[in-house]
Design a protein around this motif. Structure first.
Motif, PDB file in Angstrom:
ATOM      1  N   VAL A 598       0.846  -1.207   0.000  1.00 53.29           N
ATOM      2  CA  VAL A 598       0.000   0.000   0.000  1.00 53.29           C
ATOM      3  C   VAL A 598       0.875   1.249   0.000  1.00 53.29           C
ATOM      4  CG1 VAL A 598      -1.623   1.379   1.384  1.00 53.29           C
ATOM      5  CG2 VAL A 598      -2.042  -1.059   1.042  1.00 53.29           C
ATOM      6  N   LEU A 599       1.934   1.243   0.830  1.00 50.51           N
ATOM      7  CA  LEU A 599       2.853   2.398   0.868  1.00 50.51           C
ATOM      8  C   LEU A 599       3.509   2.628  -0.499  1.00 50.51           C
ATOM      9  CD1 LEU A 599       4.841   2.267   4.252  1.00 50.51           C
ATOM     10  CD2 LEU A 599       3.083   3.887   3.562  1.00 50.51           C
ATOM     11  N   LEU A 600       3.916   1.533  -1.155  1.00 50.88           N
ATOM     12  CA  LEU A 600       4.561   1.648  -2.471  1.00 50.88           C
ATOM     13  C   LEU A 600       3.577   2.194  -3.511  1.00 50.88           C
ATOM     14  CD1 LEU A 600       6.979   1.157  -4.354  1.00 50.88           C
ATOM     15  CD2 LEU A 600       6.166  -1.186  -4.666  1.00 50.88           C
ATOM     16  N   GLY A 615      -6.438  -2.529  -9.498  1.00 52.28           N
ATOM     17  CA  GLY A 615      -7.440  -3.365  -8.795  1.00 52.28           C
ATOM     18  C   GLY A 615      -6.887  -3.934  -7.508  1.00 52.28           C
ATOM     19  N   ALA A 616      -5.634  -4.396  -7.536  1.00 50.41           N
ATOM     20  CA  ALA A 616      -5.014  -4.974  -6.333  1.00 50.41           C
ATOM     21  C   ALA A 616      -4.870  -3.921  -5.243  1.00 50.41           C
ATOM     22  CB  ALA A 616      -3.642  -5.551  -6.691  1.00 50.41           C
ATOM     23  N   TYR A 617      -4.537  -2.682  -5.649  1.00 51.28           N
ATOM     24  CA  TYR A 617      -4.399  -1.586  -4.670  1.00 51.28           C
ATOM     25  C   TYR A 617      -5.734  -1.298  -3.993  1.00 51.28           C
ATOM     26  CZ  TYR A 617      -3.933   3.239  -2.991  1.00 51.28           C
ATOM     27  OH  TYR A 617      -3.956   4.387  -2.228  1.00 51.28           O
ATOM     28  N   VAL A 618      -6.807  -1.239  -4.781  1.00 50.86           N
ATOM     29  CA  VAL A 618      -8.149  -0.962  -4.235  1.00 50.86           C
ATOM     30  C   VAL A 618      -8.553  -2.070  -3.265  1.00 50.86           C
ATOM     31  CG1 VAL A 618     -10.597  -0.716  -4.831  1.00 50.86           C
ATOM     32  CG2 VAL A 618      -8.866   0.434  -6.208  1.00 50.86           C
ATOM     33  N   SER A 619      -8.279  -3.325  -3.638  1.00 49.86           N
ATOM     34  CA  SER A 619      -8.636  -4.458  -2.752  1.00 49.86           C
ATOM     35  C   SER A 619      -7.911  -4.356  -1.412  1.00 49.86           C
ATOM     36  CB  SER A 619      -8.270  -5.786  -3.424  1.00 49.86           C
ATOM     37  OG  SER A 619      -8.996  -5.937  -4.615  1.00 49.86           O
ATOM     38  N   LEU A 621      -6.666  -1.705   0.016  1.00 51.47           N
ATOM     39  CA  LEU A 621      -7.161  -0.546   0.759  1.00 51.47           C
ATOM     40  C   LEU A 621      -8.513  -0.850   1.399  1.00 51.47           C
ATOM     41  CD1 LEU A 621      -5.718   2.120   1.123  1.00 51.47           C
ATOM     42  CD2 LEU A 621      -7.091   3.105  -0.704  1.00 51.47           C
ATOM     43  N   ASN A 622      -9.380  -1.543   0.653  1.00 50.37           N
ATOM     44  CA  ASN A 622     -10.706  -1.898   1.190  1.00 50.37           C
ATOM     45  C   ASN A 622     -10.585  -2.814   2.402  1.00 50.37           C
ATOM     46  OD1 ASN A 622     -11.995  -0.363  -0.687  1.00 50.37           O
ATOM     47  ND2 ASN A 622     -12.500  -2.047  -2.068  1.00 50.37           N
ATOM     48  N   ARG A 623      -9.649  -3.781   2.313  1.00 55.27           N
ATOM     49  CA  ARG A 623      -9.452  -4.690   3.454  1.00 55.27           C
ATOM     50  C   ARG A 623      -9.000  -3.918   4.693  1.00 55.27           C
ATOM     51  NH1 ARG A 623      -7.535  -8.261  -0.557  1.00 55.27           N
ATOM     52  NH2 ARG A 623      -5.344  -7.788  -0.198  1.00 55.27           N
ATOM     53  N   LEU A 624      -8.073  -2.973   4.490  1.00 54.54           N
ATOM     54  CA  LEU A 624      -7.586  -2.164   5.614  1.00 54.54           C
ATOM     55  C   LEU A 624      -8.709  -1.321   6.211  1.00 54.54           C
ATOM     56  CD1 LEU A 624      -4.127  -0.934   4.282  1.00 54.54           C
ATOM     57  CD2 LEU A 624      -4.497  -2.409   6.255  1.00 54.54           C
ATOM     58  N   LEU A 625      -9.539  -0.742   5.350  1.00 56.55           N
ATOM     59  CA  LEU A 625     -10.648   0.096   5.825  1.00 56.55           C
ATOM     60  C   LEU A 625     -11.666  -0.727   6.614  1.00 56.55           C
ATOM     61  CD1 LEU A 625     -11.201   2.338   2.651  1.00 56.55           C
ATOM     62  CD2 LEU A 625     -10.376   3.096   4.880  1.00 56.55           C
ATOM     63  N   LEU A 626     -11.920  -1.962   6.142  1.00 57.53           N
ATOM     64  CA  LEU A 626     -12.865  -2.838   6.862  1.00 57.53           C
ATOM     65  C   LEU A 626     -12.335  -3.190   8.235  1.00 57.53           C
ATOM     66  CD1 LEU A 626     -14.147  -5.259   4.086  1.00 57.53           C
ATOM     67  CD2 LEU A 626     -15.540  -3.798   5.557  1.00 57.53           C
ATOM     68  N   GLU A 627     -11.022  -3.475   8.304  1.00 58.45           N
ATOM     69  CA  GLU A 627     -10.408  -3.797   9.592  1.00 58.45           C
ATOM     70  C   GLU A 627     -10.531  -2.623  10.554  1.00 58.45           C
ATOM     71  OE1 GLU A 627      -6.405  -5.196   9.341  1.00 58.45           O
ATOM     72  OE2 GLU A 627      -6.896  -6.603   7.725  1.00 58.45           O
ATOM     73  N   LEU A 628     -10.291  -1.429  10.039  1.00 55.62           N
ATOM     74  CA  LEU A 628     -10.398  -0.234  10.883  1.00 55.62           C
ATOM     75  C   LEU A 628     -11.836  -0.018  11.344  1.00 55.62           C
ATOM     76  CD1 LEU A 628      -8.092   2.240   8.927  1.00 55.62           C
ATOM     77  CD2 LEU A 628      -7.696   1.387  11.231  1.00 55.62           C
ATOM     78  N   ALA A 629     -12.781  -0.259  10.451  1.00 57.82           N
ATOM     79  CA  ALA A 629     -14.201  -0.043  10.770  1.00 57.82           C
ATOM     80  C   ALA A 629     -14.676  -1.018  11.839  1.00 57.82           C
ATOM     81  CB  ALA A 629     -15.045  -0.196   9.499  1.00 57.82           C
ATOM     82  N   ASN A 630     -14.094  -2.239  11.807  1.00 55.75           N
ATOM     83  CA  ASN A 630     -14.507  -3.246  12.792  1.00 55.75           C
ATOM     84  C   ASN A 630     -13.770  -3.088  14.119  1.00 55.75           C
ATOM     85  OD1 ASN A 630     -16.261  -4.379  10.996  1.00 55.75           O
ATOM     86  ND2 ASN A 630     -14.726  -5.768  10.110  1.00 55.75           N
TER      87      ASN A 630
END
Length: 630
Positions: A598-600, A615-619, A621-630
């Motif tokens: 993600v940093l790269l 697409g891989a970057y969006v996936s 980022l979405n996983r990280l956002l879900l973890e933060l939301a939970n």
């Protein structure tokens, strides 16, 4: 040849139809431009005959006195312009008057703005001068015969500007071209001797052939005789003290077919080892084909006032192709051909001197008229940037003419010179720093500029497609080397304190394990991971290797269909940033790899480049956002 094949009706090309429609239905404020265009064309025809007759004087057909004649008939409401120049064959007429082969009409139509006053000024720039006849005429006839051909090969062309023209063979005893304009009722002011004389004086006084009209004198012995109504003096042969600024401007309009005044000019007579006269102009506006390096360009070449060629490109390098003017030399042989010219030592000497003259003229303009120079730069700056690669010997002079956007002004306008930059350099600063990017905002917000903002060091912002290629040749100016802030190790010289350097070394040692872990996680995408001294606010950035190709250059190569060598970037990280510190504490290798990627990807986006796999970057980022939301 039968009568049926002799006379035929043909259609104009589509663009010419559009153009004629524009001419006929737009009431331009300066209708009088038609006369200057027609006289310029006639002058070119005379020049061409004079040159052709150097090899074959039978082309003069026992009429060596070249002249242009202007007649009018107020009863019939006509104006007739005749020349005894080279003339045209039937094929020439169809090619020159019926198609857009040489006229650039299509491009002309694209440039139209709808403002009639502005649009009329475009006519001359696009070589569509003949069609300007239809501004004042509802029918135009052309009678012409090419020099050296039999009388029965004369041609009569006629059109009402309605999308068609007729063409037939006629007997013409005299060579050359006669154009008859049947004026519109509202243009009858031009069927007047006084009006026509004034226009000739205004626009065509300094063409090198006499323009003749019938005498208006009431004296019996002069009545009906033709008299010359222009100076018919080659302007460049006069001394500068005899020529007014207005004369220079009008002559420029004559040779360039431009309707605007030039920005500046230089008139010089050189005697001694070389013997030649040059009259050089810098236009105020770029022509439509400026960026077509194959387009005809160059100066008008005369040898002892005899016209040799229209676009003598050997006297100026390509990056000065916007320059208009005349070279008249006594040192070049009259039977000169393009091949001989290219290898002639005299031509090389004149080229060196003329190039220096144009650069001096621009330097003087920049110093004395900065506003006018800025106008020049806005029009021609990108072409000047071709200079460092093409003209190594004048690299320093060209460097002084360059203008850039800069972090000092914070504006997109390219108005900062290298001399301005050097005058503002920080104490201890030894290099000129610059950044290249696709657009101004991407460069201005680049993480690479963070340390420069902190230290108060100015950085030049380069966003033209040509910039990175240019900087490959412009390595230094006034003894100061250039450095791309996004390439190789960043050397801030004495601006960087000993404390800064020590901090970077200690950080690299302290976080050695982190650097190795990131390199392992991103091994297929980066060539090296190291601690940065460029960043203050961002967690990471991409750096191009010293000898690798930059992003701008890659895009140019790819657009040209060239294979681009694979080169991985250097990944620099800011170990003081909270995100990097959080990454360092991550135990799970999979998650560590995700965060590193993600940093790269973020650093790639911040540098203005596209992601290899969005697409891989969006996936991720979405996983990280879900973890933060939970």
């Amino acid at each position: 040849m039968t009568v049926e094949t002799q006379k035929e009706t043909l259609g104009f090309q589509t663009e010419v139809k559009q153009l004629l429609n524009l001419m006929i239905h737009s009431l331009y404020s300066n209708k009088e431009i038609f006369l200057r265009e027609l006289i310029s064309n006639a002058s070119d025809a005379e020049d061409k005959l004079r040159f052709a007759a150097l090899k074959d004087d039978s082309l003069f057909e026992s009429d060596p006195d070249l002249k242009i004649r202007l007649d009018y008939d107020s009863d019939k409401n006509t104006v007739t312009l005749s020349d005894n120049g080279i003339g045209m064959s039937r094929e020439d007429v169809i090619q020159n008057l019926g198609t857009i082969a040489r006229s650039g009409t299509a491009e002309f139509l694209k440039q139209l703005s709808g403002d009639e006053k502005k649009d009329s000024k475009l006519i001359g720039q696009f070589g569509v001068g003949f069609y300007s006849s239809f501004i004042v005429a509802d029918e135009v006839e052309v009678f012409t015969r090419r020099a050296g051909t039999p009388a029965e090969e004369g041609v009569h062309w006629q059109s009402k500007g309605d999308g068609e023209f007729t063409i037939e063979n006629v007997d013409l005893n005299e060579r050359g071209t006669r154009i008859v304009l049947h004026l519109k009722p509202e243009a009858k002011e031009f069927a007047d001797g006084f009006r026509l004389r004034n226009l000739v004086k205004k626009y065509s006084d300094h063409i090198s052939f006499p323009v003749e009209m019938k005498s208006e004198s009431e004296e019996e012995d002069k009545k009906g005789d033709y008299e010359t109504v222009n100076d018919a003096t080659a302007l460049w042969t006069l001394s500068r003290s005899e020529i007014k600024d207005e004369d220079y401007k009008e002559f420029y309009k004559h040779i360039s077919h431009d309707f605007e005044d030039p920005l500046t000019w230089s008139h010089n007579r050189v005697e001694g080892k070389l013997d030649y006269t040059s009259l050089l102009y810098v236009p105020g506006r770029a022509p439509f084909d400026l960026y077509n390096r194959e387009a005809p360009r160059g100066l008008k070449l005369y040898v002892q006032r005899v016209f040799i060629m229209d676009d003598a490109e050997q006297f100026l390098p390509l990056y000065l192709r916007f320059t208009k003017g005349v070279i008249d030399s006594n040192d070049l042989s009259l039977n000169v051909s393009r091949e001989i010219l290219q290898n002639d030592a005299t031509v090389d000497s004149i080229r060196t001197a003329v190039t220096k003259r144009v650069l001096d003229m621009l330097s003087k303009l920049a110093k004395k008229e900065p506003e006018q120079y800025q106008q020049f730069w806005n029009e021609f700056g990108t072409v000047i940037k071709e200079g460092p690669a093409e003209d190594f010997s004048n690299r320093e002079k060209i460097g002084g003419l360059l203008r850039f956007a800069s972090t000092n002004t914070g504006e997109q306008t390219q108005n900062v010179s290298l001399d301005d930059y050097i005058a503002r350099m920080k104490e201890g600063q030894s290099k000129i720093y610059y950044i290249t990017a696709d657009n101004f905002m991407a460069a201005k917000s680049s993480p690479h500029l963070e340390v420069f903002r902190k230290k108060g060091v100015e950085v030049l912002i380069l966003t033209d497609r040509i910039d990175e290629w240019m900087m490959g040749y412009l390595t230094e100016y006034d003894g100061k080397k250039f450095q791309d802030v996004a390439r190789g190790d960043l050397d801030l010289g004495e601006v960087e304190t000993e404390e800064d350097k020590k901090h970077k070394e200690e950080a690299a040692e302290e976080h050695k394990d982190l650097l190795e872990r990131i390199k392992k996680a991103l091994d297929d995408r980066v060539q090296e991971v190291r601690v940065t001294n460029r960043l203050t606010d961002s967690p990471a950035c991409l750096v191009v290797g010293d000898f690798d190709m930059g992003a701008q250059m890659k895009k140019i190569m790819e657009a040209a269909g060239q294979k681009v060598p694979d080169a991985k970037p250097i990944f620099e990280i800011n170990v003081d940033h909270p995100l990097v510190q959080r990454l360092e504490k991550e135990q799970g290798e999979d998650r560590f790899g995700e965060l590193s990627a993600v940093l790269l990807d973020q650093a790639t986006l911040a540098s203005g480049e596209q992601l290899p796999d969005p697409g891989a970057y969006v996936s991720r980022l979405n996983r990280l956002l879900l973890e933060l939301a939970n």
